[in-house]
Design a protein around this motif. Structure first.
Motif, mmCIF file in Angstrom:
data_model
loop_
_atom_site.group_PDB
_atom_site.id
_atom_site.type_symbol
_atom_site.label_atom_id
_atom_site.label_comp_id
_atom_site.label_asym_id
_atom_site.label_seq_id
_atom_site.Cartn_x
_atom_site.Cartn_y
_atom_site.Cartn_z
ATOM 1 N N SER A 69 0.819 -1.207 0.000
ATOM 2 C CA SER A 69 0.000 0.000 0.000
ATOM 3 C C SER A 69 0.855 1.261 0.000
ATOM 4 N N GLY A 87 -4.332 1.666 -3.187
ATOM 5 C CA GLY A 87 -3.508 1.826 -1.984
ATOM 6 C C GLY A 87 -4.281 2.455 -0.847
ATOM 7 N N LEU A 131 2.579 2.124 -3.334
ATOM 8 C CA LEU A 131 1.762 2.527 -4.479
ATOM 9 C C LEU A 131 1.983 3.981 -4.870
ATOM 10 N N GLY A 166 -5.107 7.024 3.677
ATOM 11 C CA GLY A 166 -5.844 6.312 2.632
ATOM 12 C C GLY A 166 -6.813 7.227 1.904
ATOM 13 N N VAL A 174 -6.690 -0.121 0.661
ATOM 14 C CA VAL A 174 -5.980 -1.117 1.473
ATOM 15 C C VAL A 174 -5.580 -0.528 2.820
ATOM 16 N N LEU A 175 -5.087 0.720 2.854
ATOM 17 C CA LEU A 175 -4.728 1.341 4.134
ATOM 18 C C LEU A 175 -5.961 1.486 5.032
#
Length: 188
Positions: free
Chosen positions: A13, A169, A16, A82, A172-173
């Motif tokens: 992540s 990314g 990215l 994120g 995912v975070l």
């Protein structure tokens, strides 16, 4: 989910941003030299690996003051990062390349800019009293590798794919931050 898998997901992540910038750089260079590839991937990996350590030291020093709500701090840090990544991916904001970004202050600014998120992740690990050396090493190696892949992808494809990677990314975070809260509250 194993701890090592979580470390790889975090590393992926975080990388990215570096990947997206590397795609743009590869597109700009069209055919990057070996030195340009090395400088970008080395510095992106180095900064991505060092920033969590700096953040960890900061997080470890304040843990006694915030241990009752540290999981929420970690969640909000990851959610903010994120969200920023998702916003940048959706809005189409990208780094503009005006010269050889693999040299001088341009390189340093990009290396720091793509690794600020790693500082916050290190802070989160510090307040959660986690270990930092293995995650930092994995984060740095993954960032360097993804930077090389990004440069190559940018050489082959258009830099427009960088925006979509930032969105992934960010998501995912956010998921990792949610997992921290869920584990602390014992939902999982």
């Amino acid at each position: 989910m194993s701890d090592l898998l979580v470390v790889f997901l975090i590393a992926f992540s975080l990388a990215l941003d570096a990947f997206a910038v590397s795609v743009a750089a590869g597109s700009y260079f069209k055919k990057a030299t070996g030195r340009q590839k090395f400088r970008l991937s080395f510095h992106f990996g180095l900064f991505q690996g060092m920033m969590p350590i700096l953040g960890w030291f900061a997080g470890a020093t304040v843990v006694s003051y915030i241990k009752d709500f540290d999981h929420w701090v970690a969640f909000f840090l990851l959610a903010i990062i994120g969200g920023k990544m998702i916003y940048e991916g959706v809005s189409g904001e990208e780094e503009k390349v005006n010269k050889d970004i693999s040299k001088g202050w341009s390189l340093m600014a990009l290396a720091v800019g793509t690794s600020i998120d790693a500082l916050a992740v290190g802070f989160s690990i510090g307040i959660m009293e986690g270990k930092i050396l293995l995650p930092s090493l994995v984060i740095g190696i993954v960032a360097a590798a993804m930077s090389l892949i990004g440069i190559r992808a940018g050489e082959v494809f258009s830099s427009k794919f960088g925006d979509k990677m930032a969105i992934v990314g960010g998501i995912v975070l956010f998921i990792i931050g949610s997992k921290i809260v869920a584990e602390h509250l014992e939902f999982i």
